[in-house]
Design a protein around this motif. Structure first.
Motif, short mmCIF file in Angstrom:
data_model
loop_
_atom_site.label_atom_id
_atom_site.label_comp_id
_atom_site.label_asym_id
_atom_site.label_seq_id
_atom_site.Cartn_x
_atom_site.Cartn_y
_atom_site.Cartn_z
N LEU A 1 0.83 -1.20 0.00
CA LEU A 1 0.00 0.00 0.00
C LEU A 1 0.86 1.24 0.00
N GLY A 2 0.28 2.32 -0.44
CA GLY A 2 0.96 3.61 -0.45
C GLY A 2 -0.07 4.70 -0.63
N PHE A 3 0.39 5.86 -1.01
CA PHE A 3 -0.49 7.01 -1.21
C PHE A 3 -0.41 7.47 -2.65
N GLU A 4 -1.57 7.80 -3.21
CA GLU A 4 -1.63 8.43 -4.52
C GLU A 4 -1.94 9.90 -4.28
N LEU A 5 -1.01 10.76 -4.67
CA LEU A 5 -1.13 12.19 -4.39
C LEU A 5 -1.46 12.98 -5.64
N GLY A 6 -2.22 14.05 -5.45
CA GLY A 6 -2.46 15.00 -6.53
C GLY A 6 -1.27 15.94 -6.66
N ASP A 7 -1.46 17.01 -7.40
CA ASP A 7 -0.37 17.98 -7.60
C ASP A 7 0.00 18.65 -6.29
N TYR A 8 1.29 18.82 -6.08
CA TYR A 8 1.80 19.54 -4.92
C TYR A 8 3.14 20.16 -5.30
N ASN A 9 3.62 21.05 -4.45
CA ASN A 9 4.88 21.74 -4.70
C ASN A 9 6.02 20.95 -4.06
N PRO A 10 6.85 20.26 -4.84
CA PRO A 10 7.90 19.42 -4.26
C PRO A 10 9.03 20.21 -3.60
N SER A 11 9.05 21.52 -3.79
CA SER A 11 10.09 22.32 -3.14
C SER A 11 9.69 22.74 -1.72
N GLN A 12 8.49 22.32 -1.29
CA GLN A 12 8.00 22.65 0.05
C GLN A 12 7.69 21.35 0.80
N SER A 13 7.68 21.41 2.14
CA SER A 13 7.33 20.25 2.95
C SER A 13 5.89 19.83 2.68
N LEU A 14 5.65 18.53 2.77
CA LEU A 14 4.32 17.95 2.55
C LEU A 14 3.97 17.11 3.76
N ILE A 15 2.76 17.23 4.26
CA ILE A 15 2.28 16.43 5.38
C ILE A 15 1.22 15.46 4.85
N ILE A 16 1.37 14.17 5.20
CA ILE A 16 0.36 13.16 4.87
C ILE A 16 -0.09 12.56 6.19
N ASP A 17 -1.40 12.59 6.43
CA ASP A 17 -1.91 12.32 7.78
C ASP A 17 -3.05 11.30 7.78
#
Length: 193
Positions: A135-151
């Motif tokens: 299992l994993g996460f499928e993410l939409g568009d985000y800014n890879p130059s900034q921190s991302l939180i998955i909760d």
């Protein structure tokens, strides 16, 4: 278990609690563990390259929050559940885990976000179940130059119970260290000890 993690992530406690724990297991005092500090949560630093995993418990849930550093690849996060008969995603996007005894666990639809220029930016996310059972996460568009939180949030209140419908909790209490005590009766032969 987690797949492809760094072999020795640093484990750090957060928000130290006033109580300590003692484990007097066995007859050999040299194997006893005493005065172990307790914490509200723990963080596995760099569990994947550039990704931390922080755990804490809140109101019947186990929260495992992934903190993805700028430039890190969140697709590294992969895990597998052992001893689960079936894994499915329900209509809400929650992950349902069906256990051999007929009970089920649920991981709520995760949330993901970034803080960019002081603003909260929501990132679409859903569970991804691969053909190999990981299992994993499928993410939409985000800014890879900034921190991302998955909760994501695991609802663990469904852990208790056996295969019989005649499992009864007659009282419940919590002590000063947030340990939960339940009394009652069951006729389930597979009721967890």
């Amino acid at each position: 278990g987690f797949e492809g993690t760094n072999h020795k992530p640093e484990i750090v406690g957060s928000k130290k609690l006033p109580g300590v724990v003692n484990y007097f297991i066995g007859n050999n005092p040299e194997e006893w563990k005493i005065n172990i500090p307790t914490y509200e949560g723990i963080t596995y630093r760099d569990i994947y390259d550039g990704i931390d995993l922080a755990y804490n418990g809140q109101n019947g849930t186990l929260k495992g929050t992934y903190i993805v550093s700028p430039g890190a690849d969140p697709s590294q996060v992969r895990w597998v559940y052992e001893g689960v008969e079936k894994i499915e995603v329900d209509e809400d996007g929650s992950l349902l885990l069906r256990l051999p005894n007929g009970s089920k666990l649920a991981e709520k639809l995760p949330a993901a976000w970034q803080i960019i220029n002081g603003e909260l930016v929501i990132v679409s996310v859903k569970y991804e179940v691969s053909d190999d059972g990981t299992l994993g996460f499928e993410l939409g568009d985000y800014n890879p130059s900034q921190s991302l939180i998955i909760d994501p949030t695991l609802e663990y209140s469904t852990y208790l119970g056996g295969s019989s419908v005649l499992d009864w909790g007659t009282d419940i209490s919590i002590d000063g260290m947030n340990n939960i005590y339940i009394v009652g009766w069951t006729i389930s032969t597979d009721f967890p000890i």
